[in-house]
Motif scaffolding. Structure first.
Motif, mmCIF file in Angstrom:
data_model
loop_
_atom_site.group_PDB
_atom_site.id
_atom_site.type_symbol
_atom_site.label_atom_id
_atom_site.label_comp_id
_atom_site.label_asym_id
_atom_site.label_seq_id
_atom_site.Cartn_x
_atom_site.Cartn_y
_atom_site.Cartn_z
ATOM 1 N N ASN A 136 -48.877 50.650 -15.193
ATOM 2 C CA ASN A 136 -47.618 50.456 -14.467
ATOM 3 C C ASN A 136 -46.656 51.505 -14.154
ATOM 4 O OD1 ASN A 136 -49.112 49.070 -11.739
ATOM 5 N ND2 ASN A 136 -48.932 46.510 -13.719
ATOM 6 N N ARG A 137 -46.724 52.426 -15.836
ATOM 7 C CA ARG A 137 -45.888 53.221 -16.207
ATOM 8 C C ARG A 137 -46.018 54.286 -15.744
ATOM 9 N NH1 ARG A 137 -45.923 47.808 -19.095
ATOM 10 N NH2 ARG A 137 -44.164 47.029 -19.334
ATOM 11 N N ARG A 138 -44.924 55.718 -15.157
ATOM 12 C CA ARG A 138 -45.426 56.636 -14.553
ATOM 13 C C ARG A 138 -45.044 57.636 -16.163
ATOM 14 N NH1 ARG A 138 -42.557 58.915 -9.755
ATOM 15 N NH2 ARG A 138 -40.593 57.552 -11.023
ATOM 16 N N ILE A 139 -46.483 58.420 -17.127
ATOM 17 C CA ILE A 139 -45.665 58.978 -18.131
ATOM 18 C C ILE A 139 -45.688 60.499 -18.193
ATOM 19 C CG2 ILE A 139 -46.918 58.900 -20.677
ATOM 20 C CD1 ILE A 139 -46.344 56.236 -19.901
ATOM 21 N N VAL A 140 -44.735 60.846 -18.371
ATOM 22 C CA VAL A 140 -43.677 62.436 -17.870
ATOM 23 C C VAL A 140 -44.644 63.414 -19.458
ATOM 24 C CG1 VAL A 140 -43.047 64.313 -16.500
ATOM 25 C CG2 VAL A 140 -42.936 61.727 -16.176
ATOM 26 N N THR A 141 -44.954 64.132 -19.491
ATOM 27 C CA THR A 141 -44.429 64.999 -20.499
ATOM 28 C C THR A 141 -44.042 66.377 -20.176
ATOM 29 O OG1 THR A 141 -46.730 65.899 -20.229
ATOM 30 C CG2 THR A 141 -46.562 64.442 -21.918
ATOM 31 N N VAL A 142 -43.155 66.900 -21.219
ATOM 32 C CA VAL A 142 -42.032 67.999 -20.774
ATOM 33 C C VAL A 142 -42.367 69.068 -21.651
ATOM 34 C CG1 VAL A 142 -39.714 68.909 -20.061
ATOM 35 C CG2 VAL A 142 -40.798 66.765 -19.196
ATOM 36 N N ASP A 143 -42.329 70.357 -21.801
ATOM 37 C CA ASP A 143 -42.444 71.253 -22.960
ATOM 38 C C ASP A 143 -41.661 72.267 -23.238
ATOM 39 O OD1 ASP A 143 -43.514 73.293 -24.327
ATOM 40 O OD2 ASP A 143 -44.729 74.206 -23.028
ATOM 41 N N THR A 144 -40.320 71.615 -23.922
ATOM 42 C CA THR A 144 -39.433 72.124 -24.341
ATOM 43 C C THR A 144 -39.432 73.315 -25.242
ATOM 44 O OG1 THR A 144 -39.095 70.703 -26.196
ATOM 45 C CG2 THR A 144 -38.222 69.867 -24.183
ATOM 46 N N SER A 145 -40.928 73.564 -25.817
ATOM 47 C CA SER A 145 -41.081 74.849 -26.971
ATOM 48 C C SER A 145 -40.774 76.345 -26.184
ATOM 49 C CB SER A 145 -42.223 75.296 -27.025
ATOM 50 O OG SER A 145 -43.209 74.878 -26.355
ATOM 51 N N VAL A 146 -39.952 77.099 -26.570
ATOM 52 C CA VAL A 146 -39.727 77.978 -26.509
ATOM 53 C C VAL A 146 -40.776 79.256 -27.322
ATOM 54 C CG1 VAL A 146 -37.710 79.604 -26.202
ATOM 55 C CG2 VAL A 146 -37.745 78.241 -25.923
ATOM 56 N N PRO A 147 -41.504 79.776 -26.389
ATOM 57 C CA PRO A 147 -42.325 80.733 -27.076
ATOM 58 C C PRO A 147 -41.685 82.076 -28.544
ATOM 59 C CG PRO A 147 -43.061 80.998 -25.298
ATOM 60 C CD PRO A 147 -41.861 80.002 -25.236
ATOM 61 N N GLY A 148 -41.961 82.009 -29.260
ATOM 62 C CA GLY A 148 -41.439 82.994 -30.441
ATOM 63 C C GLY A 148 -40.173 82.515 -31.063
ATOM 64 N N ALA A 149 -40.157 81.318 -30.894
ATOM 65 C CA ALA A 149 -38.662 80.416 -30.858
ATOM 66 C C ALA A 149 -38.447 79.366 -31.216
ATOM 67 C CB ALA A 149 -37.148 80.577 -29.905
ATOM 68 N N GLY A 150 -37.852 78.438 -32.498
ATOM 69 C CA GLY A 150 -37.489 77.376 -33.518
ATOM 70 C C GLY A 150 -37.282 76.338 -32.510
ATOM 71 N N TYR A 151 -35.970 76.894 -31.979
ATOM 72 C CA TYR A 151 -35.025 76.098 -31.192
ATOM 73 C C TYR A 151 -35.895 75.577 -29.276
ATOM 74 C CZ TYR A 151 -34.472 79.747 -27.706
ATOM 75 O OH TYR A 151 -34.023 81.375 -27.213
ATOM 76 N N GLY A 152 -35.069 74.743 -29.374
ATOM 77 C CA GLY A 152 -35.841 73.925 -27.354
ATOM 78 C C GLY A 152 -35.014 74.453 -26.343
ATOM 79 N N GLU A 153 -35.426 74.277 -25.467
ATOM 80 C CA GLU A 153 -34.938 73.993 -24.156
ATOM 81 C C GLU A 153 -35.811 73.546 -23.027
ATOM 82 O OE1 GLU A 153 -32.595 77.487 -22.148
ATOM 83 O OE2 GLU A 153 -34.853 78.310 -21.884
ATOM 84 N N VAL A 154 -35.001 72.958 -21.746
ATOM 85 C CA VAL A 154 -35.803 72.446 -21.269
ATOM 86 C C VAL A 154 -35.630 73.374 -20.125
ATOM 87 C CG1 VAL A 154 -35.862 70.538 -19.207
ATOM 88 C CG2 VAL A 154 -34.958 69.928 -21.642
ATOM 89 N N SER A 155 -36.689 74.148 -19.542
ATOM 90 C CA SER A 155 -36.758 75.562 -18.556
ATOM 91 C C SER A 155 -35.633 74.816 -17.422
ATOM 92 C CB SER A 155 -37.760 76.409 -18.539
ATOM 93 O OG SER A 155 -38.652 75.575 -18.288
ATOM 94 N N GLU A 156 -35.780 75.613 -16.712
ATOM 95 C CA GLU A 156 -35.197 75.435 -15.502
ATOM 96 C C GLU A 156 -36.490 74.986 -14.516
ATOM 97 O OE1 GLU A 156 -33.582 77.219 -10.735
ATOM 98 O OE2 GLU A 156 -33.637 78.831 -13.138
ATOM 99 N N GLU A 157 -38.142 75.806 -14.698
ATOM 100 C CA GLU A 157 -39.331 75.113 -13.901
ATOM 101 C C GLU A 157 -39.059 73.722 -13.894
ATOM 102 O OE1 GLU A 157 -44.088 77.006 -14.298
ATOM 103 O OE2 GLU A 157 -42.630 77.922 -15.114
ATOM 104 N N SER A 158 -39.245 73.351 -15.949
ATOM 105 C CA SER A 158 -39.653 72.081 -16.320
ATOM 106 C C SER A 158 -38.420 70.847 -15.566
ATOM 107 C CB SER A 158 -39.673 71.536 -17.408
ATOM 108 O OG SER A 158 -40.345 72.569 -18.984
ATOM 109 N N ARG A 159 -37.092 71.796 -15.367
ATOM 110 C CA ARG A 159 -36.440 70.484 -14.958
ATOM 111 C C ARG A 159 -36.493 70.328 -13.129
ATOM 112 N NH1 ARG A 159 -33.011 74.325 -17.171
ATOM 113 N NH2 ARG A 159 -31.793 74.641 -15.069
ATOM 114 N N THR A 160 -37.510 71.646 -13.008
ATOM 115 C CA THR A 160 -37.972 71.179 -11.639
ATOM 116 C C THR A 160 -38.977 70.090 -11.213
ATOM 117 O OG1 THR A 160 -36.920 73.325 -10.357
ATOM 118 C CG2 THR A 160 -37.785 72.575 -9.299
#
Length: 305
Positions: A136-160
């Protein structure tokens, strides 16, 4: 460990397994397959787990074989315990290999049953995204990886996509759990500062005022807790090693050690969590050390903006 109360979802939260396809040692010192095996064997006594989460850096080399090893080990554990299995890419993962074996990362449902996926091709520029319903919980996974980089980002597509998912009537009366790799929390070392999530405020804007009960993350190889947008954030220890968070800020050291986080999410959203550390051969010995000069080189190569 006490059995969870009725209506409580118990999560076994793993992160940073850094598995390799050829069995190569992580940082030349740690057999990550053996570390994961030892950890899962010790955790066999934990009762009532309904969800196993692996919050990124599943693989060190991005090979299909490394993801198959995760599916065999963590997936096998989840199946035996009747638990769902959810995972998400981190900065060391490769989306192509991840998708080939793990699809959207939601590979086992409630009861440890394999989920069916349409193997649709996505270019590596498209973040991995998935959601499922567990206890009864919604489990949502969000990919914060940025190809070729070590830092992360919640992209506009992922936020939408996250915003749309959280707005849906999901049949999840007990709220949602968000899983990602890069924590929306301050970094413990200079290296992790360069590799941190670049836009935590954007994630906060999406989840603030929603039914999200907790954000589960990894990346720091050490247990942390905080909040973003009024939502608790729990960071799991690393399976591969344990970051020295009290060492020199400009250097980077990690000790041999493996661990996990056990999280209980109650019906009303109340949380209980505890880190679990499992003794392994060579524990508390230095697994990796980078001096300030080496850290500077890694930061430059990681593509920090």
């Amino acid at each position: 460990m006490q059995t969870p109360a009725p209506g409580t979802l118990r999560v076994l939260h793993l992160s940073d397994t850094h598995l390799t396809g050829d069995g190569a040692l992580h940082q030349g010192t740690v057999d990550t397959s053996a570390a994961l095996d030892a950890l899962l064997e010790r955790l066999d006594v934990v009762e009532g787990v309904g969800l196993v989460v692996v919050s990124g850096d599943v693989s060190e080399d991005g090979s299909p074989e490394s993801y198959a090893a995760l599916l065999e080990r963590a997936g096998g554990w989840a199946e035996r315990h009747g638990a769902a299995l959810v995972t998400v890419p981190g900065n060391h993962d490769q989306r192509e290999g991840f998708r080939q074996v793990l699809a959207n990362g939601h590979v086992l449902g409630e009861g440890g049953r394999p989920l069916m996926h349409t193997m649709e091709y996505h270019p590596p520029t498209v973040p991995v995204f998935g959601q499922s319903l567990v206890a009864n919980r919604r489990i949502v996974t969000v990919d914060t990886s940025v190809p070729g980089a070590g830092y992360g980002e919640v992209s506009e597509e992922s936020r939408t996509r996250l915003r749309s998912a959280l707005a849906e009537e999901s049949g999840a009366p007990y709220g949602s759990v968000v899983v990602l790799h890069h924590p929306p929390l301050p970094a413990p070392t200079a290296l992790h500062e360069a590799l941190r999530l670049q836009n935590p405020e954007a994630l906060a804007d999406v989840i603030r005022g929603t039914d999200v009960r907790v954000v589960l993350a990894g990346h720091y190889h050490h247990h942390f807790a905080g909040s973003v947008g009024g939502v608790p954030v729990l960071v799991a220890p690393g399976v591969a090693n344990d970051t020295d968070v009290i060492g020199a800020y400009g250097e980077e050291s990690a000790y041999v050690g493996t661990g996990a986080l056990v999280v209980d999410v109650a019906e009303d959203g109340a949380l209980w969590s505890t880190p679990v550390r499992v003794p392994v051969a060579g524990a508390d010995q230095v697994a990796v050390h980078h001096d300030a000069e080496a850290v500077a080189r890694i930061v430059a190569a990681a593509g920090k903006r």
